[in-house]
Design a protein around this motif. Structure first.
Motif, PDB file in Angstrom:
ATOM      1  N   LEU A  94     -10.554  -1.325  -2.316  1.00 42.52           N
ATOM      2  CA  LEU A  94      -9.807  -2.540  -2.124  1.00 42.52           C
ATOM      3  C   LEU A  94     -10.675  -3.964  -2.028  1.00 42.52           C
ATOM      4  O   LEU A  94     -11.672  -3.601  -1.104  1.00 42.52           O
ATOM      5  CB  LEU A  94      -8.796  -2.460  -0.933  1.00 42.52           C
ATOM      6  N   ILE A 118      -3.358  -2.218  -0.395  1.00 42.47           N
ATOM      7  CA  ILE A 118      -3.397  -0.451  -0.421  1.00 42.47           C
ATOM      8  C   ILE A 118      -2.308   0.161  -1.108  1.00 42.47           C
ATOM      9  O   ILE A 118      -2.362   0.987  -2.135  1.00 42.47           O
ATOM     10  CB  ILE A 118      -3.223  -0.020   1.081  1.00 42.47           C
ATOM     11  N   GLU A 122      -2.773   2.373  -4.483  1.00 48.59           N
ATOM     12  CA  GLU A 122      -2.413   3.801  -4.340  1.00 48.59           C
ATOM     13  C   GLU A 122      -1.249   4.187  -5.543  1.00 48.59           C
ATOM     14  O   GLU A 122      -1.182   5.112  -5.946  1.00 48.59           O
ATOM     15  CB  GLU A 122      -1.580   3.963  -3.080  1.00 48.59           C
ATOM     16  N   LYS A 128      -5.083   6.813  -2.020  1.00 50.10           N
ATOM     17  CA  LYS A 128      -5.135   5.500  -1.217  1.00 50.10           C
ATOM     18  C   LYS A 128      -6.593   4.953  -1.210  1.00 50.10           C
ATOM     19  O   LYS A 128      -7.698   5.966  -1.016  1.00 50.10           O
ATOM     20  CB  LYS A 128      -4.679   5.975   0.147  1.00 50.10           C
ATOM     21  N   LYS A 150      -6.140  -0.186   9.705  1.00 51.45           N
ATOM     22  CA  LYS A 150      -5.430   0.198   8.440  1.00 51.45           C
ATOM     23  C   LYS A 150      -5.987   1.498   7.897  1.00 51.45           C
ATOM     24  O   LYS A 150      -5.792   2.059   6.804  1.00 51.45           O
ATOM     25  CB  LYS A 150      -5.630  -0.928   7.339  1.00 51.45           C
ATOM     26  N   PHE A 152      -9.143   2.448   6.860  1.00 52.52           N
ATOM     27  CA  PHE A 152     -10.245   2.818   5.977  1.00 52.52           C
ATOM     28  C   PHE A 152     -11.157   3.550   6.366  1.00 52.52           C
ATOM     29  O   PHE A 152     -11.820   3.555   7.568  1.00 52.52           O
ATOM     30  CB  PHE A 152     -10.883   1.216   5.511  1.00 52.52           C
TER      31      PHE A 152
END
Length: 275
Positions: A94, A118, A122, A128, A150, A152
């Motif tokens: 991302l 996200i 996804e 994801k 979040k 990651f």
């Protein structure tokens, strides 16, 4: 001298190739009033129209998997391009939603942007995204915590080391890895040109001099056992006369004892080895 990092498979150092799918959004983020015209948007559109496929072809030739950082909006406007990247087996991570400058956003807005990005990636890829990289611009003091919250696996935004490391927040190590990057290993500041970028409207850099910078950093990173992170943008590196630069770097990487990996592979290695 004992190396700072033991890399897998007996490799002396590591390398990560990042491809920034900024398209026209990087220009619009700079100045939407100035750059939201057909002529200016076309500068960024060259990336998904021409540059991405050249990069994919070269990566396939060398058998290298890269990490493609995509704004969520890129996935929505160029879904077939993103599909070609995904189908070729590259990682998609991302890069904001509209290529926002996080330094100008309150925490709540940063959270919404990450959640939206996200969700889009996804939905488009079926997976994801595990990695994140800030769009060009700054961030606030809270941004790193927001990224970590979040979920990651890694971030690829900061400049404070030569090797990846587990991020510390409030004095405690997290399960998120930082894979540091460097401005001099990003093609856009050297090769992009617009009405107000770069400041003072400097000329586009001489290609051989830029390549020399990249190769010197590669040699030094290899000698030190570090992680070499090169970041390219399809609209800039993807023109016919510039692709030799990326080809030369890939040729050098392929001849050395270097672990060439995606962001998620590097981050998982760091976590698994408690580095």
């Amino acid at each position: 001298m004992k190396p700072e990092m033991i890399w897998p498979h007996g490799k002396q150092s590591a390398a990560m190739l990042c491809v920034m799918l900024d398209a026209e959004f990087i220009w619009l983020a700079m100045d939407e009033k100035k750059y939201d015209t057909p002529k200016h948007r076309s500068m960024g559109e060259y990336g998904p129209k021409r540059g991405v496929d050249r990069i994919l072809s070269l990566l396939e030739e060398f058998g290298v998997k890269a990490t493609f950082f995509a704004p969520g909006l890129f996935a929505e406007i160029y879904p077939q391009v993103l599909k070609r990247v995904s189908d070729a087996g590259h990682e998609i991570a991302l890069h904001g939603y509209r290529h926002e400058n996080f330094a100008k956003l309150p925490v709540e807005e940063q959270e919404k942007i990450l959640e939206k990005g996200i969700t889009v990636l996804e939905r488009m890829t079926g997976e994801k995204p595990l990695g994140f990289r800030l769009p060009e611009g700054g961030c606030t003091e809270e941004t790193l915590s927001v990224i970590c919250d979040k979920g990651f696996l890694y971030d690829n935004s900061f400049f404070d080391h030569d090797i990846p490391y587990r991020v510390e927040l409030d004095g405690k190590k997290t399960d998120m890895v930082e894979i540091p990057t460097r401005w001099e290993l990003l093609d856009f500041p050297y090769l992009a040109w617009g009405d107000s970028y770069p400041a003072g409207n400097d000329r586009v850099a001489i290609y051989d001099e830029v390549l020399d910078n990249w190769l010197r950093e590669l040699e030094a990173s290899y000698d030190g056992g570090y992680c070499y992170v090169l970041s390219v943008t399809p609209q800039t590196i993807g023109s016919p006369g510039r692709m030799f630069m990326l080809r030369t770097v890939l040729e050098k990487l392929s001849r050395k004892n270097i672990w060439i990996a995606t962001g998620k592979e590097i981050a998982r290695y760091i976590i698994e080895n408690n580095a």
